[in-house]
Design a protein around this motif. Structure first.
Motif, PDB file in Angstrom:
ATOM      1  N   ARG A   1       0.825  -1.220   0.000  1.00 40.33           N
ATOM      2  CA  ARG A   1       0.000   0.000   0.000  1.00 40.33           C
ATOM      3  C   ARG A   1       0.854   1.264   0.000  1.00 40.33           C
TER       4      ARG A   1
ATOM      5  N   GLY B   1      -0.998   7.077  14.144  1.00 39.87           N
ATOM      6  CA  GLY B   1      -1.260   5.849  13.384  1.00 39.87           C
ATOM      7  C   GLY B   1      -0.654   5.956  12.005  1.00 39.87           C
TER       8      GLY B   1
ATOM      9  N   GLU C   1       3.299   6.238  15.882  1.00 40.45           N
ATOM     10  CA  GLU C   1       2.903   4.872  15.521  1.00 40.45           C
ATOM     11  C   GLU C   1       3.157   3.959  16.718  1.00 40.45           C
TER      12      GLU C   1
ATOM     13  N   ASP D   1       1.740   4.588  22.206  1.00 36.34           N
ATOM     14  CA  ASP D   1       0.292   4.709  22.122  1.00 36.34           C
ATOM     15  C   ASP D   1      -0.125   6.183  22.067  1.00 36.34           C
ATOM     16  N   PHE D   2      -0.968   6.515  21.103  1.00 39.06           N
ATOM     17  CA  PHE D   2      -1.373   7.906  20.901  1.00 39.06           C
ATOM     18  C   PHE D   2      -1.932   8.525  22.180  1.00 39.06           C
TER      19      PHE D   2
HETATM   20  C1  LIG Z   1      -5.333   0.996   9.676  1.00 32.99           C
HETATM   21  S1  LIG Z   1      -3.676   1.459   9.979  1.00 32.99           S
HETATM   22  C2  LIG Z   1      -3.499   2.972   9.031  1.00 32.99           C
HETATM   23  C3  LIG Z   1      -2.071   3.284   8.686  1.00 32.99           C
HETATM   24  C4  LIG Z   1      -1.895   4.541   7.811  1.00 32.99           C
HETATM   25  N1  LIG Z   1      -2.445   5.705   8.446  1.00 32.99           N
HETATM   26  C5  LIG Z   1      -2.496   4.334   6.456  1.00 32.99           C
HETATM   27  O1  LIG Z   1      -3.482   5.000   6.145  1.00 32.99           O
HETATM   28  O2  LIG Z   1      -1.979   3.514   5.710  1.00 32.99           O
HETATM   29  C6  LIG Z   1      -3.783   2.057  11.623  1.00 32.99           C
HETATM   30  C7  LIG Z   1      -2.429   2.320  12.215  1.00 32.99           C
HETATM   31  O3  LIG Z   1      -2.591   2.893  13.513  1.00 32.99           O
HETATM   32  C8  LIG Z   1      -1.683   2.266  14.408  1.00 32.99           C
HETATM   33  N2  LIG Z   1      -2.258   2.395  15.754  1.00 32.99           N
HETATM   34  C9  LIG Z   1      -3.296   1.694  16.274  1.00 32.99           C
HETATM   35  N3  LIG Z   1      -3.565   2.108  17.509  1.00 32.99           N
HETATM   36  C10 LIG Z   1      -2.682   3.095  17.790  1.00 32.99           C
HETATM   37  C11 LIG Z   1      -2.455   3.910  18.916  1.00 32.99           C
HETATM   38  N4  LIG Z   1      -3.210   3.791  19.998  1.00 32.99           N
HETATM   39  N5  LIG Z   1      -1.454   4.820  18.885  1.00 32.99           N
HETATM   40  C12 LIG Z   1      -0.684   4.954  17.757  1.00 32.99           C
HETATM   41  N6  LIG Z   1      -0.858   4.194  16.649  1.00 32.99           N
HETATM   42  C13 LIG Z   1      -1.832   3.274  16.667  1.00 32.99           C
HETATM   43  C14 LIG Z   1      -1.585   0.833  13.905  1.00 32.99           C
HETATM   44  O4  LIG Z   1      -0.417   0.189  14.360  1.00 32.99           O
HETATM   45  C15 LIG Z   1      -1.601   1.053  12.405  1.00 32.99           C
HETATM   46  O5  LIG Z   1      -0.320   1.268  11.885  1.00 32.99           O
END
Ligand SMILES: C[S@@+](CC[C@H](N)C(=O)[O-])C[C@H]1O[C@@H](n2cnc3c(N)ncnc32)[C@H](O)[C@@H]1O
Length: 431
Positions: free
Chosen positions: A135, A176, A197, A301-302
């Motif tokens: 992607r 994320g 991330e 974690d965000f």
């Molecule tokens: C569905 S993916 C989307 C990735 C990217 N934004 C894209 O559009 O290709 C969601 C991302 O958020 C990250 N993620 C999930 N929960 C998170 C959190 N609490 N804090 C930071 N990142 C997180 C996951 O590891 C993943 O890489």
């Protein structure tokens, strides 16, 4: 247009970042996943072979002669290629000191013949990251990226000042951030970007692409991301087909953007390089000449890093914009994210969102699912409720649009593809 100074508020988040990394990223299991990936790849193919060996030979004779042995051989070749790439990332991470052999015996367990159950999810995540590679960093992913990233960058550019249009770039947070392509595209558009991330697998593969790959120098890789998709292939060749990447390196993207882009690789490097980055920050603050880091990645974690209870994060001047792309549904409770976004931007701050509401923590029997207590705290809301909460919190929604038929890490040759209707909106903090 909103214009803000481009200095990063950086050092105050660092202590928390280190704690979160150790606590949340399950480094031991991820370490074991990297070391046992090759074994797991080949074991999965051996399991397919075992299943087929139980089928009556007369029935199998209906297939072309040698079709099955050739298929297994080809799948093992592909598995080796995938494992070679993962091994390269592992070596890079170990050398950088980001991935350290755990002292709890996780590595020792890898000597056994089967993969420990608690390591399997981390291996599955590595396989999912290979789909994200397609992607984010392959030519094959261009259509998916164009459909999603292009309107995001355009919407943000219409609202905020980039360094291409003025002296100082707006500061944008991308929580994320996956493998970093969207932050890279936002940098190219001239924004001052902080990526966040949680997944260590994502962080390490993203850092590898940024630091170790180069289209110009031929430092590219080939993987076979679809070998574990058992069905819906039009031909065996579709199951084993290869994807090469990157289509462009982060450094090349940076060069196409602001002049500040030349330090891309250093900026995307993982935590081990934090000390150096802090020195750069000090130099910047002292007014010395230097190259701005391209974009900075904060792991963890965000909510723990930027949420209302995060240390030093209750300030409304951290970012001018926030971009959430396939992210808001990763929250056990999306209202927590809405609150956090509100708290880290000033009045006039811009939030651009693109994604579905595939709530990650939804579970049919949350009380029974003891693997993670976030299942038991999950709230799934329809868009109408999320929308009204955003407005009640103090945002106005300036633009709202449904993007239909959108895919995420889709295998374009598969007979089955999941499509989403995504909500794309631009919200402005009003009070
Ligand atoms: C569905 S993916 C989307 C990735 C990217 N934004 C894209 O559009 O290709 C969601 C991302 O958020 C990250 N993620 C999930 N929960 C998170 C959190 N609490 N804090 C930071 N990142 C997180 C996951 O590891 C993943 O890489």
């Amino acid at each position: 247009m909103t214009t803000r100074a481009s200095k990063r508020a950086r050092s105050d988040g660092d202590a928390g970042e280190a704690e979160v990394s150790a606590e949340v990223l399950e480094a031991g299991r991820v370490y074991a996943a990297f070391t046992q990936f090759a074994q797991s790849e080949h074991a999965a193919i051996a399991a397919m072979e075992r299943k087929v060996s139980r089928i009556d030979a007369d029935l199998l004779a209906l297939l072309p002669a040698e079709a099955l042995p050739a298929r297994w051989a080809q799948l093992h070749v592909c598995a080796t290629a995938n494992a070679d790439f993962v091994a390269s990332v592992f070596s890079f991470a170990k050398e950088a000191g980001v991935l350290v052999e755990p002292s709890d015996g996780s590595e020792a367990r890898s000597s056994g013949s089967s993969i420990p159950r608690d390591v399997e999810p981390a291996i599955d995540e590595l396989r999912a990251v290979l789909h994200s590679v397609v992607r984010e960093w392959s030519a094959e992913g261009a259509a998916e990226r164009d459909a999603i990233f292009t309107p995001i960058v355009a919407a943000l550019s219409a609202q905020l000042e980039s360094s291409n249009g003025g002296e100082s770039a707006a500061r944008v947070l991308v929580p994320g951030s996956g493998l970093g392509r969207l932050p890279a595209e936002l940098c190219r558009a001239g924004f001052d970007v902080e990526a966040n991330e949680l997944s260590l697998q994502m962080l390490l593969v993203g850092a590898f692409v940024a630091n170790c790959m180069s289209v110009e120098a031929g430092a590219v890789a080939t993987i076979h991301p679809f070998i574990h998709q058992a069905g819906n292939h039009r031909s065996s060749a579709d199951q084993t087909r290869s994807v090469s990447f990157p289509d462009v390196t982060p450094l090349e993207l940076a060069a196409a953007g602001s002049a500040a882009g030349t330090a891309a690789a250093a900026a995307v490097a993982a935590e081990a390089e934090e000390d150096d980055a802090d020195e750069e920050e000090e130099e910047e603050e002292e007014g010395e000449e230097g190259v701005d880091p391209w974009f900075r990645t904060v792991s963890g974690d965000f909510v723990e890093l930027y949420g209302v209870e995060a240390p030093q994060r209750d300030r409304d001047d951290l970012f001018d914009g926030i971009v959430t792309c396939w992210f808001i549904d990763t929250a056990p409770c999306v209202l927590t994210y809405i609150n956090a976004f509100f708290n880290i931007m000033p009045v006039g701050g811009v939030w651009v969102n693109y994604g579905p509401l595939l709530f990650h923590w939804a579970s049919p029997d949350a009380d029974e699912d003891a693997s993670d207590d976030r299942f038991a705290r999950s709230l799934e809301l329809p868009w109408s409720a999320v929308r009204s909460a955003i407005i009640k919190r103090g945002f106005s929604i300036e633009h709202e649009e449904w993007k239909e038929g959108v895919t995420y890490t889709a295998n374009k040759r598969s007979m089955q593809r999941t499509v989403f209707d995504c909500v794309f909106f631009v919200a402005i903090k009003r009070k």
